[in-house]
Design an enzyme around this catalytic site. Sequence first.
Site, short mmCIF file in Angstrom:
data_model
loop_
_atom_site.label_atom_id
_atom_site.label_comp_id
_atom_site.label_asym_id
_atom_site.label_seq_id
_atom_site.Cartn_x
_atom_site.Cartn_y
_atom_site.Cartn_z
N GLU A 33 51.69 19.87 -12.94
CA GLU A 33 51.59 19.67 -11.48
C GLU A 33 51.44 18.18 -11.14
O GLU A 33 50.66 17.80 -10.28
CB GLU A 33 50.44 20.49 -10.89
CG GLU A 33 50.53 21.98 -11.18
CD GLU A 33 51.74 22.67 -10.57
OE1 GLU A 33 52.36 22.12 -9.64
OE2 GLU A 33 52.09 23.77 -11.05
N GLN A 39 53.18 16.20 -9.51
CA GLN A 39 53.52 15.79 -8.15
C GLN A 39 52.27 15.57 -7.30
O GLN A 39 52.29 14.81 -6.35
CB GLN A 39 54.45 16.82 -7.47
CG GLN A 39 53.80 18.14 -7.10
CD GLN A 39 53.86 19.16 -8.22
OE1 GLN A 39 54.24 18.84 -9.34
NE2 GLN A 39 53.49 20.40 -7.92
N CYS A 69 70.30 25.22 -4.38
CA CYS A 69 71.21 24.08 -4.44
C CYS A 69 71.21 23.41 -3.05
O CYS A 69 70.62 23.93 -2.10
CB CYS A 69 72.62 24.53 -4.82
SG CYS A 69 73.40 25.58 -3.58
#
Length: 189
Positions: free
Chosen positions: A86, A88, A180
Site C-alpha cells: 500500500e 501509495q 482500461c
Amino acid sequence: MAQLYFKYGTMNSGKSIEILKVAHNYEEQGKPVLLMTSSLDTRAGVGTVASRIGMKAEAVAIDEEMSVFDYVNSLPAKPFCVLIDEAQFLNKKHVYDFARVVDELNVPVMAFGLKNDFRNELFEGSKYLLLLADKIEEIKTICWYCSKKATMVIRTIDGKPVYEGEQLQIGGNETYIPVCRKHYFKPEI
C-alpha cells in the site's frame, strides 16, 4: 548495491500476493525481511498484508508521523530487504526516508502500490516513488470489461461510477474496478 523499487498496478493486479511471495522467498533462504504497510489500510486489520486469495502476514504499520529511516536504522539486525505494501499511502517524507534506507544503510526497498486514484491523479506516495525509484515496474492485470490491459481504476457507489470525492476511501472489489482507458471514460455499468 541496494536499490529502491516501485512496483505498481491497478486494483486486482496481484500486488499483495507478489509482496508475500517475495517475503517468502527471502525467508525460505534464512534471510529476514521487514514487511511494512500503511496504517490507513484497515481491511484485514492494521499492520496486516493480505491478498484476495487468502494469504496474509503481519507487518509494521506506518503511520503519518513515523520516521521510517529511524525505525529501520534502530533495528538490532539489519533486514535483507524492506517490503512495503500500500505504498501509495506513504507521504513525501516516508519516500525520502526509504531512499535513505537504500543509500545510507545499503538495504534494498521494494514498494508495492497503486499509481493513480479513481480520479486518475497520482497518489502522494506514488508520485515520489516515481521520482526517486531506481527501478519501476508495472504489475499488469486486465480490464473488467474487455480484457485489455487495465491502467486505471473506477470507484463505484451503489454500482454507479464516481469521478469526484475524497482520494482516500479504503475498499475492495465492491468499490473499485480495474479498467482500461476506454472503459474508464465509458464504463459498461
